[in-house]
Design a protein around this motif. Sequence first.
Motif, PDB file in Angstrom:
ATOM      1  N   ASP A   1       0.831  -1.206   0.000  1.00 54.79           N
ATOM      2  CA  ASP A   1       0.000   0.000   0.000  1.00 54.79           C
ATOM      3  C   ASP A   1       0.866   1.257   0.000  1.00 54.79           C
ATOM      4  OD1 ASP A   1      -2.217  -1.680   0.064  1.00 54.79           O
ATOM      5  OD2 ASP A   1      -2.311  -1.650   2.249  1.00 54.79           O
ATOM      6  N   GLU A   2       1.927   1.231  -0.806  1.00 57.95           N
ATOM      7  CA  GLU A   2       2.857   2.344  -1.004  1.00 57.95           C
ATOM      8  C   GLU A   2       3.720   2.669   0.214  1.00 57.95           C
ATOM      9  OE1 GLU A   2       1.116   5.716  -2.951  1.00 57.95           O
ATOM     10  OE2 GLU A   2      -0.194   4.451  -4.152  1.00 57.95           O
ATOM     11  N   LYS A   3       3.759   1.784   1.203  1.00 57.21           N
ATOM     12  CA  LYS A   3       4.597   1.966   2.385  1.00 57.21           C
ATOM     13  C   LYS A   3       5.740   0.954   2.328  1.00 57.21           C
ATOM     14  CE  LYS A   3       0.688   3.171   5.354  1.00 57.21           C
ATOM     15  NZ  LYS A   3      -0.052   2.730   6.556  1.00 57.21           N
ATOM     16  N   VAL A   4       6.969   1.421   2.571  1.00 57.46           N
ATOM     17  CA  VAL A   4       8.110   0.513   2.587  1.00 57.46           C
ATOM     18  C   VAL A   4       7.995  -0.400   3.804  1.00 57.46           C
ATOM     19  CG1 VAL A   4      10.614   0.304   2.743  1.00 57.46           C
ATOM     20  CG2 VAL A   4       9.615   2.179   1.441  1.00 57.46           C
ATOM     21  N   VAL A   5       8.008  -1.708   3.559  1.00 59.39           N
ATOM     22  CA  VAL A   5       7.899  -2.671   4.652  1.00 59.39           C
ATOM     23  C   VAL A   5       9.111  -3.586   4.759  1.00 59.39           C
ATOM     24  CG1 VAL A   5       5.370  -2.690   4.721  1.00 59.39           C
ATOM     25  CG2 VAL A   5       6.580  -4.299   3.248  1.00 59.39           C
TER      26      VAL A   5
ATOM     27  N   ASN B   1      19.402 -11.812  -2.123  1.00 60.31           N
ATOM     28  CA  ASN B   1      18.422 -12.903  -2.124  1.00 60.31           C
ATOM     29  C   ASN B   1      17.947 -13.295  -0.730  1.00 60.31           C
ATOM     30  OD1 ASN B   1      18.385 -13.012  -4.918  1.00 60.31           O
ATOM     31  ND2 ASN B   1      19.866 -14.668  -5.034  1.00 60.31           N
ATOM     32  N   SER B   2      17.826 -12.315   0.147  1.00 53.85           N
ATOM     33  CA  SER B   2      17.221 -12.491   1.468  1.00 53.85           C
ATOM     34  C   SER B   2      16.251 -11.341   1.704  1.00 53.85           C
ATOM     35  CB  SER B   2      18.275 -12.479   2.579  1.00 53.85           C
ATOM     36  OG  SER B   2      18.977 -13.692   2.608  1.00 53.85           O
ATOM     37  N   VAL B   3      15.206 -11.601   2.492  1.00 51.80           N
ATOM     38  CA  VAL B   3      14.176 -10.596   2.762  1.00 51.80           C
ATOM     39  C   VAL B   3      14.361 -10.080   4.198  1.00 51.80           C
ATOM     40  CG1 VAL B   3      11.708 -10.096   2.833  1.00 51.80           C
ATOM     41  CG2 VAL B   3      12.604 -11.771   1.186  1.00 51.80           C
ATOM     42  N   PHE B   4      14.558  -8.767   4.320  1.00 51.40           N
ATOM     43  CA  PHE B   4      14.763  -8.090   5.592  1.00 51.40           C
ATOM     44  C   PHE B   4      13.558  -7.201   5.866  1.00 51.40           C
ATOM     45  CE2 PHE B   4      18.835  -9.072   3.775  1.00 51.40           C
ATOM     46  CZ  PHE B   4      19.615  -9.470   4.841  1.00 51.40           C
ATOM     47  N   ILE B   5      12.785  -7.519   6.890  1.00 55.51           N
ATOM     48  CA  ILE B   5      11.593  -6.729   7.197  1.00 55.51           C
ATOM     49  C   ILE B   5      11.961  -5.592   8.140  1.00 55.51           C
ATOM     50  CG2 ILE B   5      10.817  -8.130   9.156  1.00 55.51           C
ATOM     51  CD1 ILE B   5       7.943  -7.710   7.617  1.00 55.51           C
ATOM     52  N   LYS B   6      11.256  -4.469   7.997  1.00 57.97           N
ATOM     53  CA  LYS B   6      11.516  -3.335   8.881  1.00 57.97           C
ATOM     54  C   LYS B   6      11.139  -3.717  10.311  1.00 57.97           C
ATOM     55  CE  LYS B   6      11.285   0.852   7.411  1.00 57.97           C
ATOM     56  NZ  LYS B   6      10.838   2.166   6.927  1.00 57.97           N
ATOM     57  N   PRO B   7      12.002  -3.419  11.261  1.00 55.56           N
ATOM     58  CA  PRO B   7      11.678  -3.713  12.657  1.00 55.56           C
ATOM     59  C   PRO B   7      10.435  -2.939  13.088  1.00 55.56           C
ATOM     60  CG  PRO B   7      14.001  -3.156  12.403  1.00 55.56           C
ATOM     61  CD  PRO B   7      13.322  -2.839  11.100  1.00 55.56           C
ATOM     62  N   SER B   8       9.531  -3.619  13.787  1.00 54.95           N
ATOM     63  CA  SER B   8       8.302  -2.979  14.261  1.00 54.95           C
ATOM     64  C   SER B   8       7.687  -3.841  15.350  1.00 54.95           C
ATOM     65  CB  SER B   8       7.303  -2.821  13.107  1.00 54.95           C
ATOM     66  OG  SER B   8       6.815  -4.095  12.716  1.00 54.95           O
TER      67      SER B   8
ATOM     68  N   ALA C   1       2.965  -3.019   7.496  1.00 57.44           N
ATOM     69  CA  ALA C   1       2.475  -1.879   6.709  1.00 57.44           C
ATOM     70  C   ALA C   1       1.507  -1.031   7.519  1.00 57.44           C
ATOM     71  CB  ALA C   1       1.806  -2.367   5.429  1.00 57.44           C
ATOM     72  N   ALA C   2       0.669  -1.676   8.317  1.00 56.57           N
ATOM     73  CA  ALA C   2      -0.304  -0.939   9.120  1.00 56.57           C
ATOM     74  C   ALA C   2       0.383  -0.023  10.129  1.00 56.57           C
ATOM     75  CB  ALA C   2      -1.236  -1.911   9.836  1.00 56.57           C
ATOM     76  N   LEU C   3       1.599  -0.361  10.537  1.00 56.44           N
ATOM     77  CA  LEU C   3       2.329   0.431  11.533  1.00 56.44           C
ATOM     78  C   LEU C   3       3.238   1.496  10.920  1.00 56.44           C
ATOM     79  CD1 LEU C   3       3.297  -2.510  13.897  1.00 56.44           C
ATOM     80  CD2 LEU C   3       1.552  -0.754  14.308  1.00 56.44           C
ATOM     81  N   MET C   4       3.447   1.434   9.624  1.00 51.38           N
ATOM     82  CA  MET C   4       4.339   2.388   8.960  1.00 51.38           C
ATOM     83  C   MET C   4       3.584   3.679   8.640  1.00 51.38           C
ATOM     84  SD  MET C   4       7.297   0.982   8.788  1.00 51.38           S
ATOM     85  CE  MET C   4       7.153  -0.175  10.147  1.00 51.38           C
ATOM     86  N   PRO C   5       4.300   4.803   8.674  1.00 53.99           N
ATOM     87  CA  PRO C   5       3.636   6.077   8.349  1.00 53.99           C
ATOM     88  C   PRO C   5       3.206   6.114   6.883  1.00 53.99           C
ATOM     89  CG  PRO C   5       6.008   6.385   8.574  1.00 53.99           C
ATOM     90  CD  PRO C   5       5.714   4.963   8.974  1.00 53.99           C
ATOM     91  N   ALA C   6       2.177   6.889   6.615  1.00 49.16           N
ATOM     92  CA  ALA C   6       1.702   7.062   5.238  1.00 49.16           C
ATOM     93  C   ALA C   6       2.811   7.712   4.418  1.00 49.16           C
ATOM     94  CB  ALA C   6       0.454   7.925   5.221  1.00 49.16           C
TER      95      ALA C   6
END
Length: 115
Positions: free
Chosen positions: A35-39, A45-52, A95-100
């Motif tokens: 939803d246009e938010k960086v997550v 070749n590894s996936v790193f999610i934003k800490p939250s 994504a729900a926790l990231m700013p718009a």
Amino acid sequence: MATDRDFIDYVAEQIALGSRLTYRKMFGEYALYVDEKVVAFVCDNSVFIKPSAAVALLGAELPKRPPYPGAKDYPVVDELLDDTDAIRALMLETAALMPAPKPKKAAAAPRKPHK
């Protein structure tokens, strides 16, 4: 080693969010957007999610390491790639926790020539 295009396609397929999930190439690697938010970031070749708080709740046991030299540690979600429900939930909650996203600036009007 840069991320393979086949790998980013596989990650998008596993997350299974359709058009809600997009990605952009950045410095040879990728940023994942929900939803246009960086997550998350996909590096080597590894996936790193934003800490939250979502990660603390849904992925507290995930290993952590830096996505690139000099970066802080990020949770690595590679082990969740075979569990579509788990990785999708983690991406949506993050994504729900990231700013718009900030509104994009309008293009500057062309200058009028001096007379």
